[in-house]
Design a protein around this motif. Structure first.
Motif, PDB file in Angstrom:
ATOM      1  N   LEU A  79       7.230  -0.756  -0.920  1.00  0.00           N
ATOM      2  CA  LEU A  79       8.579  -1.297  -0.962  1.00  0.00           C
ATOM      3  C   LEU A  79       8.755  -2.034  -2.282  1.00  0.00           C
ATOM      4  O   LEU A  79       7.928  -2.882  -2.650  1.00  0.00           O
ATOM      5  N   LEU A  80       9.829  -1.716  -3.015  1.00  0.00           N
ATOM      6  CA  LEU A  80      10.101  -2.335  -4.307  1.00  0.00           C
ATOM      7  C   LEU A  80      11.434  -3.074  -4.243  1.00  0.00           C
ATOM      8  O   LEU A  80      12.403  -2.570  -3.656  1.00  0.00           O
ATOM      9  N   ARG A 104       6.692  -6.019  -5.238  1.00  0.00           N
ATOM     10  CA  ARG A 104       6.127  -4.770  -4.711  1.00  0.00           C
ATOM     11  C   ARG A 104       5.276  -5.093  -3.496  1.00  0.00           C
ATOM     12  O   ARG A 104       4.369  -5.935  -3.564  1.00  0.00           O
ATOM     13  N   LYS A 105       5.561  -4.405  -2.399  1.00  0.00           N
ATOM     14  CA  LYS A 105       4.733  -4.515  -1.200  1.00  0.00           C
ATOM     15  C   LYS A 105       4.113  -3.162  -0.920  1.00  0.00           C
ATOM     16  O   LYS A 105       4.805  -2.228  -0.487  1.00  0.00           O
ATOM     17  N   PRO A 106       2.801  -3.007  -1.170  1.00  0.00           N
ATOM     18  CA  PRO A 106       2.158  -1.710  -0.927  1.00  0.00           C
ATOM     19  C   PRO A 106       1.944  -1.451   0.557  1.00  0.00           C
ATOM     20  O   PRO A 106       2.047  -2.372   1.387  1.00  0.00           O
ATOM     21  N   ASP A 107       1.670  -0.203   0.877  1.00  0.00           N
ATOM     22  CA  ASP A 107       1.382   0.203   2.257  1.00  0.00           C
ATOM     23  C   ASP A 107       2.497  -0.236   3.209  1.00  0.00           C
ATOM     24  O   ASP A 107       2.243  -0.730   4.314  1.00  0.00           O
ATOM     25  N   LEU A 150      12.126   2.591  -2.100  1.00  0.00           N
ATOM     26  CA  LEU A 150      10.840   3.000  -1.541  1.00  0.00           C
ATOM     27  C   LEU A 150      10.177   3.952  -2.533  1.00  0.00           C
ATOM     28  O   LEU A 150      10.808   4.902  -3.015  1.00  0.00           O
ATOM     29  N   GLU A 151       8.924   3.700  -2.807  1.00  0.00           N
ATOM     30  CA  GLU A 151       8.143   4.565  -3.694  1.00  0.00           C
ATOM     31  C   GLU A 151       7.027   5.208  -2.880  1.00  0.00           C
ATOM     32  O   GLU A 151       6.276   4.509  -2.203  1.00  0.00           O
ATOM     33  N   ARG A 152       6.936   6.532  -2.963  1.00  0.00           N
ATOM     34  CA  ARG A 152       5.922   7.232  -2.175  1.00  0.00           C
ATOM     35  C   ARG A 152       5.064   8.098  -3.084  1.00  0.00           C
ATOM     36  O   ARG A 152       5.576   8.810  -3.950  1.00  0.00           O
ATOM     37  N   VAL A 153       3.759   8.011  -2.880  1.00  0.00           N
ATOM     38  CA  VAL A 153       2.810   8.867  -3.592  1.00  0.00           C
ATOM     39  C   VAL A 153       2.792  10.218  -2.895  1.00  0.00           C
ATOM     40  O   VAL A 153       2.351  10.334  -1.750  1.00  0.00           O
ATOM     41  N   LEU A 154       3.281  11.233  -3.593  1.00  0.00           N
ATOM     42  CA  LEU A 154       3.377  12.569  -3.007  1.00  0.00           C
ATOM     43  C   LEU A 154       2.076  13.347  -3.143  1.00  0.00           C
ATOM     44  O   LEU A 154       1.755  14.183  -2.303  1.00  0.00           O
ATOM     45  N   SER A 155       1.348  13.109  -4.227  1.00  0.00           N
ATOM     46  CA  SER A 155       0.042  13.727  -4.454  1.00  0.00           C
ATOM     47  C   SER A 155      -0.658  12.894  -5.511  1.00  0.00           C
ATOM     48  O   SER A 155      -0.177  11.824  -5.901  1.00  0.00           O
ATOM     49  N   GLU A 156      -1.776  13.384  -5.986  1.00  0.00           N
ATOM     50  CA  GLU A 156      -2.540  12.626  -6.973  1.00  0.00           C
ATOM     51  C   GLU A 156      -1.718  12.354  -8.233  1.00  0.00           C
ATOM     52  O   GLU A 156      -1.872  11.310  -8.868  1.00  0.00           O
ATOM     53  N   ARG A 157      -0.817  13.267  -8.593  1.00  0.00           N
ATOM     54  CA  ARG A 157      -0.075  13.132  -9.853  1.00  0.00           C
ATOM     55  C   ARG A 157       1.434  12.991  -9.681  1.00  0.00           C
ATOM     56  O   ARG A 157       2.142  12.682 -10.636  1.00  0.00           O
ATOM     57  N   TRP A 158       1.931  13.225  -8.487  1.00  0.00           N
ATOM     58  CA  TRP A 158       3.373  13.173  -8.252  1.00  0.00           C
ATOM     59  C   TRP A 158       3.737  11.921  -7.471  1.00  0.00           C
ATOM     60  O   TRP A 158       3.096  11.572  -6.485  1.00  0.00           O
ATOM     61  N   PHE A 165       1.205 -12.844  -0.297  1.00  0.00           N
ATOM     62  CA  PHE A 165       1.100 -13.186   1.122  1.00  0.00           C
ATOM     63  C   PHE A 165      -0.203 -12.699   1.747  1.00  0.00           C
ATOM     64  O   PHE A 165      -0.314 -12.630   2.980  1.00  0.00           O
ATOM     65  N   GLY A 166      -1.167 -12.332   0.924  1.00  0.00           N
ATOM     66  CA  GLY A 166      -2.472 -11.947   1.430  1.00  0.00           C
ATOM     67  C   GLY A 166      -2.637 -10.480   1.745  1.00  0.00           C
ATOM     68  O   GLY A 166      -3.679 -10.074   2.275  1.00  0.00           O
ATOM     69  N   ARG A 167      -1.622  -9.647   1.425  1.00  0.00           N
ATOM     70  CA  ARG A 167      -1.720  -8.219   1.692  1.00  0.00           C
ATOM     71  C   ARG A 167      -1.350  -7.412   0.436  1.00  0.00           C
ATOM     72  O   ARG A 167      -0.685  -6.391   0.497  1.00  0.00           O
TER      73      ARG A 167
END
Length: 615
Positions: free
Chosen positions: A360-361, A349-352, A385-393, A325-327
């Motif tokens: 969002l998965l 998957r919809k990032p951000d 929901l998938e969240r990046v907690l840090s660079e590796r987590w 959808f362009g995002r």
């Protein structure tokens, strides 16, 4: 000359691009008490000679630099031909002595000196000796920065080396001075002065006191703030989405490091083959940022195959759209056709989503599976929901729903289950399909509740797995993996066949059939278990650019009880494998034998072929 000495000399030459002033001091005689020999016998045409560097209290790293700087050596393949006459040897030894003095100066031994001697030794050979006196090392006394157009300094303009991170009592090494100069330029670029530059550098060394004064003469220019973002792109990506990925906002002080972060954020989307960010013409003290993009083809088709002696052949294909959808929304449709499993899947998957570090998965699966353990038809869907907690987590939480019909030794049972999966992942590995260093670990928990043939049922599945990769030597990697899981359920029959724990097969305990390393029913078919324990060790050796060899030992078993029974020994398998490295990852072929072969149950060996490492 090897790289280390070239770097040292290049540093001195770069430093010399400014101004270097030395205040004279007395000369000294050479001291020969300590020696470091570097000798060889000539077998080619030319003189037979040895060389050595002598001097007191020379640090090991500096001795290496000095020895590397010599060109009168037979192991220098890209240098001048070896000397054939004594006059040539003497001339080149004198040139080398100057190079060694340049190395001393690059390391802040401005009082140092190098004398040389060429003399005949026994047997008609010659000895070239360099006598090195270090002298006292020169320390940085003052490090000042002067700006043209800003004689009194200003906001965002460092004035001293201390503001750049220079600590007191540091040697006036060429490399250190150049690094501090680079940091001064970076500070300008990251504090609103995109046109900041070094005009000249002056280094004054007092040889009597062994102190150095450094002055940088710089032009800062006008200070700017970020202006509006102008997006140029002929593809389908929404310009507002591109602006959303920028790590700076209009009105903030211009910072080139934020421009670099924005470039990296755009690259991480995987949407673009070309990314360029530049400043447009200034407008009222602001710099509009022009982002020019070239999009990659948004669609990809993939096809893969695998085969093992226990699972038979299988192929998997997928179609992916990375910018639906362009995002940067990603839709992947997959189809698996194998002897055991036939499945169709859809993953979105919809990032951000709601915040920059969150996605969002959504997933859907319809499958028919027919193995020795069970026959199963299932439909499963989920959202998380998938969240990046840090660079590796990374953390994931969601909800699933599945309708499953399982037929096994317990009969035919229909399950309707909701699940609430929560997963925590750690990944510091350096490659997705062929890691050589780092750690991967996953901890997951999923409570299930619903019905089993119309009766209420609840259970919870817990699983932890981890792998580490150690580079022991060039091209040799030791890979270790462990897995432990348990299902808190009253009976194994309360759990659908595909949700139970199994061990055995190409990604588990090699040497045993698929799902066969665990409890069996009266017909010798696996029943699955409520707990599992596995351990794997691989030694991976890359013999050539495209061929690798692997030796491995695997151990593990699934257990009927909720916790592994320590009275039952693990089943172990061992074997050898070959890896063929391709641009998309290694193709692996493993042959394994069961070390705890069960009569009438296990075959003499198993063969596995697939893409990617076993773990």
């Amino acid at each position: 000359m090897r790289g280390v000495s070239r770097r040292a000399l290049a540093m001195l030459l770069a430093l010399g691009a400014g101004a270097l002033w030395l205040e004279p001091t007395a000369t000294r005689a050479a001291d020969e008490d300590e020696a470091s020999a570097y000798s060889w016998d000539r077998t080619e045409a030319g003189l037979d000679f040895t060389t050595e560097v002598r001097g007191r209290r020379i640090p090991d790293y500096l001795r290496d630099l000095l020895e590397d700087a010599r060109q009168v050596r037979p192991d220098v393949q890209d240098g001048p031909p070896p000397p054939t006459t004594l006059s040539q040897l003497r001339r080149r030894a004198a040139e080398d002595a100057k190079r060694l003095e340049e190395v001393l100066a690059s390391e802040a031994y401005y009082n140092g000196s190098v004398a040389h001697s060429v003399r005949q030794a026994a047997g008609g050979s010659f000895e070239v000796v360099y006598f090195v006196i270090l002298g006292e090392r020169s320390m940085i006394r003052n490090f000042d920065i002067v700006y043209s157009g800003h004689p009194e300094g200003g906001e965002g303009l460092p004035r001293t080396g201390a503001e750049l991170g220079l600590e007191p009592g540091k040697a006036a090494r060429a490399e250190r001075i150049i690094e501090l100069t680079g940091e001064a330029v970076r500070r300008l670029h990251n504090n609103g002065y995109p046109n900041g530059k070094l005009d000249r550098r002056r280094v004054t060394v007092n040889l009597t006191s062994s102190e150095a004064d450094v002055t940088l003469y710089m032009t800062a220019g006008e200070r700017y703030r970020f202006g509006p973002v102008l997006v140029t792109n002929e593809g389908r990506t929404d310009p507002d989405y591109v602006r959303q990925l920028t790590t700076f906002e209009g009105g903030e002080v211009y910072d080139r490091s934020e421009v670099d972060k924005t470039t990296e954020a755009l690259r991480d989307t995987g949407l673009f083959s070309g990314i360029s960010i530049s400043s447009a013409e200034p407008e009222d003290g602001t710099l509009p940022q022009r982002i020019e993009l070239t999009e990659r083809a948004p669609r990809t088709v993939r096809l893969g195959a695998r085969w093992s002696s226990s699972e038979g052949p299988g192929v998997r294909g997928s179609w992916e759209h990375r910018n639906l959808f362009g995002r940067a929304e990603r839709l992947t449709l997959g189809l698996t056709i194998a002897q055991i499993l036939q499945a169709a899947t859809a993953d979105f998957r919809k990032p951000d989503f709601l915040r920059p570090d969150q996605s969002l998965l959504a997933s859907f699966e319809i499958a028919h599976e027919e193995s020795d353990a069970y026959d199963e038809n299932r439909v499963k869907t989920g959202v998380s929901l998938e969240r990046v907690l840090s660079e590796r987590w990374t953390g994931t939480a969601g909800v699933t729903f599945q309708v499953t019909e399982t037929e096994d030794s317990n009969g035919r049972i229909t399950y309707q289950l909701f699940g609430v999966p929560v997963t925590l992942r750690y990944d510091s590995s350096n490659d997705l399909l062929n890691p050589t260093e780092g750690i991967r670990a996953t901890l997951g928990a999923t409570p299930y509740f619903g019905s089993s043939d119309g009766r209420p049922t609840t259970f919870t599945k817990l699983e932890a797995s981890g792998a580490t990769y150690l580079s022991l030597a060039d091209e040799l990697v030791l890979a270790l993996r462990g897995r432990y899981g348990l299902i808190a359920a009253e009976e194994t029959v309360d759990v659908p066949g595909s949700t139970r724990f199994y061990a055995g097969g190409g990604g588990s305990v090699r040497g045993y059939g698929y799902q066969m390393a665990g409890p069996l029913d009266a017909q010798g078919d696996p029943t699955g278990g409520r707990s599992v324990l596995e351990a794997n060790v691989e030694a991976r050796y890359r013999a050539t650019e495209t061929i690798g060899l692997v030796a491995f030992i695997d151990g593990g078993q699934a257990f009927e009880n909720m916790t592994p029974s320590l009275g039952d020994p693990l089943l172990w398998g061992a074997g050898l494998g070959v890896r063929y490295y391709t641009p998309i990852g290694p193709v692996r072929a493993d042959v394994a034998i069961p070390l705890n072969k069960r009569q009438g149950v296990d075959d003499d060996f198993q063969i596995y072929v697939s893409l990617g490492q076993a773990f």
